[in-house]
Design an enzyme around this catalytic site. Structure first.
Site, PDB file in Angstrom:
ATOM      1  CE  LYS A  13      -2.499   0.255   3.714  1.00 14.46           C
ATOM      2  NZ  LYS A  13      -2.395   1.838   4.308  1.00 14.46           N
ATOM      3  NE  ARG A  89      -6.693   2.430  11.101  1.00 19.03           N
ATOM      4  CZ  ARG A  89      -5.490   1.961  10.602  1.00 19.03           C
ATOM      5  NH1 ARG A  89      -5.279   0.171   9.182  1.00 19.03           N
ATOM      6  NH2 ARG A  89      -4.212   2.601  10.389  1.00 19.03           N
ATOM      7  NE  ARG A 128       8.762  -5.610   7.211  1.00 17.28           N
ATOM      8  CZ  ARG A 128       7.778  -5.533   6.870  1.00 17.28           C
ATOM      9  NH1 ARG A 128       7.202  -4.401   6.257  1.00 17.28           N
ATOM     10  NH2 ARG A 128       7.147  -4.782   8.187  1.00 17.28           N
ATOM     11  NE  ARG A 161       8.831  -3.658  11.556  1.00 17.70           N
ATOM     12  CZ  ARG A 161       7.922  -3.212  10.792  1.00 17.70           C
ATOM     13  NH1 ARG A 161       8.413  -2.391  10.072  1.00 17.70           N
ATOM     14  NH2 ARG A 161       6.783  -3.286  11.332  1.00 17.70           N
ATOM     15  NE  ARG A 172       1.285  -5.379  11.343  1.00 20.32           N
ATOM     16  CZ  ARG A 172       2.310  -5.701  11.136  1.00 20.32           C
ATOM     17  NH1 ARG A 172       3.727  -6.538  11.268  1.00 20.32           N
ATOM     18  NH2 ARG A 172       2.601  -4.289  10.150  1.00 20.32           N
TER      19      ARG A 172
END
Ligand SMILES: [Zn+2]
Length: 217
Positions: A13, A89, A128, A161, A172
């Site tokens: 995004k 949201r 990542r 992370r 999430r």
């Protein structure tokens, strides 16, 4: 033209927002960025938000709406084209945004929803790796370094992370999809929702988005 860009963490995004804002000269509206800026600037709203956050509570819809109005209203005379990123949201926020569009005489937004299968997102986020030295980013699955754990650019050590662990990421994504489903339904009923397959590379996704815009707006 106004757009809401919708997509879970790891859907790309951010990259698409940047390109769209640049290409169509849109004003980028991110409530997260706006909130942090207000807090830094210690504006009356920022001070209020800081108090709420330090009590461990969430900033409510009234505050977010006030914040949005305070950043959009002064820009309104120069542009009629905004890209909303990370907002609305909730269905309540959809109604707030309707109200804002009416007050500020803005065309109601079209909604682009970036769809990526959950398993792909999990690999994107959990794979990542960031170089602790130069900040270069890699992905253990999609863009591995020549030597595992070592940066291709500067040979620095790669780090993960903490919030990219599989458990946190699944949680999430679960929160994201339960929150976003009713928002997407609302826009779907209005006929302004465009869901695209965002599994392929950024260029492909960008082409799909611009095609939708050009055909409909
Ligand atoms: Zn490096």
């Amino acid at each position: 033209m106004n757009l809401v860009l919708f997509g879970p963490p790891g859907s790309g995004k951010g990259t698409q927002s940047e390109r769209l804002v640049h290409h169509y000269s849109m004003t980028h509206i991110s409530t997260g960025d706006a909130l942090r800026a207000a807090i830094r600037a210690r504006s009356p709203l920022g001070i209020k938000a800081q108090e709420v956050i330090s009590r461990g509570e969430l900033v409510d819809d009234d505050m977010v709406t006030d914040l949005l109005e305070s950043i959009i209203a002064p820009k309104r005379k120069d542009t009629d084209s905004f890209l909303f990123d990370g907002y609305p949201r909730t269905v309540e926020q959809v109604h707030r945004l309707d109200g804002l569009c009416e007050t500020l005489n803005l065309v109601p937004p079209a909604v682009i929803n970036l769809h990526v299968p959950e398993e792909t997102i999990l690999l994107r986020l959990t794979g990542r790796r960031i170089c602790g030295h130069c900040g270069a980013t890699f992905n253990a699955y999609f863009r591995p370094t020549r030597v595992a754990g070592v940066c291709d650019v500067c040979s620095g050590p790669l780090t993960k992370r903490v919030d990219d662990s599989p458990e946190t990421t699944r949680e999430r994504l679960r929160v994201y999809s339960s929150q976003s489903a009713p928002v997407l339904d609302t826009y779907g009923e209005r006929g302004v929702l465009y869901t695209i397959d965002a599994t392929a590379g950024a260029d492909d996704v960008y082409r799909k988005i611009t095609r939708i815009i050009e055909e409909n707006y």
